[in-house]
Design an enzyme around this catalytic site. Structure first.
Site, mmCIF file in Angstrom:
data_model
loop_
_atom_site.group_PDB
_atom_site.id
_atom_site.type_symbol
_atom_site.label_atom_id
_atom_site.label_comp_id
_atom_site.label_asym_id
_atom_site.label_seq_id
_atom_site.Cartn_x
_atom_site.Cartn_y
_atom_site.Cartn_z
ATOM 1 N N ASP A 232 0.820 -1.216 0.000
ATOM 2 C CA ASP A 232 0.000 0.000 0.000
ATOM 3 C C ASP A 232 0.854 1.267 0.000
ATOM 4 O O ASP A 232 0.361 2.362 0.268
ATOM 5 C CB ASP A 232 -0.909 0.030 1.240
ATOM 6 N N ASP B 91 8.150 -6.327 9.346
ATOM 7 C CA ASP B 91 9.416 -6.514 10.067
ATOM 8 C C ASP B 91 9.493 -7.880 10.754
ATOM 9 O O ASP B 91 10.406 -8.116 11.546
ATOM 10 C CB ASP B 91 9.604 -5.406 11.111
ATOM 11 N N ASP C 161 -7.446 -7.055 13.885
ATOM 12 C CA ASP C 161 -7.057 -8.391 14.306
ATOM 13 C C ASP C 161 -7.897 -8.872 15.486
ATOM 14 O O ASP C 161 -8.410 -9.995 15.501
ATOM 15 C CB ASP C 161 -5.569 -8.433 14.654
ATOM 16 N N ASP D 221 3.696 -9.130 9.453
ATOM 17 C CA ASP D 221 3.951 -7.723 9.183
ATOM 18 C C ASP D 221 5.349 -7.563 8.585
ATOM 19 O O ASP D 221 6.172 -8.489 8.618
ATOM 20 C CB ASP D 221 3.820 -6.898 10.463
#
Length: 472
Positions: free
Chosen positions: A75, A136, A228, A134
């Site tokens: 994005d 990282d 989530d 995610d």
């Protein structure tokens, strides 16, 4: 929770004992089709410093190559970063990795919107499960081998969540404080929820979902900043169970600048409070789960841990207790001001024994952060201005090292708006005044606490916390 976790540890009440688990083996007749099809989603947004880590780790997952699809959901608004991520995906594709690079024209719904859009692609229809990481997060190669069998052999299980571990916990004192709080969350809160009620909040990453469970629960929704947790609660109300694997670790990075940490804590405090406002009656009216489980979700999961804990910490220790020294008629009992809080604090610190010597600093820092968490919680409950604010948590990766040439910068240009936090400075002045008044006229000796807490607010107020990245 302390009693439950003691039972779990003493009697070895592991997920493998509560659920069926056996490794997935090759089948001579079926070949690789004996393995379920797995989609790995990596949502990202302008994460220049860390995107290679997650893509590389996902592409290194040990699983039959024709039974896994890596889906990068980009994005990013920066065309340079977009091009870098695209080139990285093409590099892995040239090595034979089944990787898909997907972009959206508009960033509607933030992360929830990206994950929802990602599941609409035609190739996803062949997938049974989806693992989410995610930008990282770096799963170990055996991650899927450990997690997928719980889903394959237990049709009532919707989610398998792994534990986070932190590669930069020793970067500064603030990251050590975060490690203490998050270790308790993973070693106690998640473990207890999984062991007793088969319910806990999905952490948004380092988890594997059964795609049919996501669809039955209504899919990803964009109504709060904790998409989530929203999905986890809705799936639980449909009767699905969750498994937490405390011995399955996924490396990631903690926010090391105070600005990034504060934005993260706003989202993590505001979102659950807003979700509780939206779902409280739905939970109460639900007929598919037991009254005991509904009580646990409403009282323990939401009210105590997501709302009351933040508000009481700030109101009592930073407002009421300091103000009590100004009114001689008010006497706060020692068991309420000292003894019980000390016991609770020690129980919270057991998750990180290597940091027990930092317990004093952790208490002061948590009290400072309780101000921001209380503010965010009230915003969520009242659906006020910043209720849907989403700021991606900045992770430095190698950014600071690159800027400083591998050395600590000698000088940095300080901007007052960036470095000074005036709410904290105001609280520091209030606590210092109360401490001075108690020293001069009081008898409770609360000034011993008030002065050091005032110093903690002042240190944070002048920005002397976390890693400071120079402006140039």
């Amino acid at each position: 929770m302390g009693v439950v976790i003691a039972f779990v540890k003493l009697f070895g009440y592991k997920p493998e004992k509560r659920y069926k688990w056996e490794p997935i083996r090759d089948d001579l007749e079926l070949g690789n089709t004996a393995y379920p099809m797995v989609l790995v989603q990596i949502p990202m947004y302008n994460e220049k410093e860390v995107y290679k880590l997650s893509i590389g780790a996902a592409c290194g997952l040990s699983w039959p190559s024709d039974r896994i699809i890596i889906q990068v959901l980009d994005d990013s608004t920066d065309p340079v970063i977009k091009n870098m991520v695209k080139e990285e995906c093409q590099r892995w594709a040239s090595k034979g990795i089944n990787i898909k690079y997907e972009i959206r024209e508009k960033r509607n719904g933030y992360k929830a919107g990206a994950l929802k859009e990602g599941l609409k692609h035609s190739y996803v229809k062949a997938c049974d499960y989806v693992a989410i990481f995610d930008a990282d997060f770096q799963p170990e190669p055996n991650y899927l081998w450990r997690a997928i069998p719980f889903l394959v052999h237990n049709p009532q299980v919707a989610l398998v969540q792994a534990r986070w571990t932190f590669v930069n916990a020793d970067e500064c004192l603030m990251t050590r404080m975060q490690e203490m709080s998050l270790d308790y969350h993973f070693q106690v809160e998640q473990e207890v929820g999984s062991s007793t009620y088969a319910f806990f909040g999905f952490n948004g990453t380092a988890g594997v979902w059964r795609i049919s469970a996501i669809n039955e629960a209504g899919g990803w929704k964009e109504r709060t900043t904790v998409e989530d947790m929203d999905l986890a609660v809705r799936a639980s109300l449909k009767g699905w169970k969750f498994v937490y694997l405390g011995d399955l670790h996924v490396n990631n990075e903690l926010p090391s600048t105070f600005k990034a940490f504060r934005y993260q804590q706003h989202r993590w405090s505001c979102g659950p409070a807003n979700l509780f406002r939206k779902m409280a009656m739905e939970i109460i009216r639900n007929k598919r789960v037991s009254a005991w489980k509904k009580f646990y979700v409403i009282y323990s999961f939401f009210l105590v841990r997501k709302i009351i804990g933040h508000v009481v910490t700030f109101i009592f220790y930073c407002i009421v207790l300091p103000a009590s020294v100004l009114v001689p008629e008010v006497e706060v009992p020692k068991w309420g001001a000292v003894y019980i809080p000390c016991i609770i604090t020690l129980l919270n610190a057991v998750g990180t024994p290597r940091s027990l010597h930092l317990l004093f600093f952790w208490i002061l820092f948590e009290n400072v952060m309780s101000m921001h968490r209380t503010k965010a919680t009230l915003i969520g409950l009242l659906e006020a201005g910043r209720v849907n604010e989403w700021v991606v948590t900045e992770k430095l990766g190698d950014a600071l090292k690159t800027k400083s040439g591998g050395k600590t910068p000698k000088k940095s240009r300080i901007r007052i708006g960036e470095r000074f936090n005036f709410l904290e400075l105001g609280m520091a002045a209030y606590l210092f005044f109360c401490g001075w008044y108690d020293l001069a006229y009081g008898k409770n000796r609360f000034f011993l606490y008030l002065f050091v807490q005032s110093v903690a607010f002042f240190v944070v107020g002048v920005g002397y916390v976390g890693t400071f990245v120079p402006s140039s």
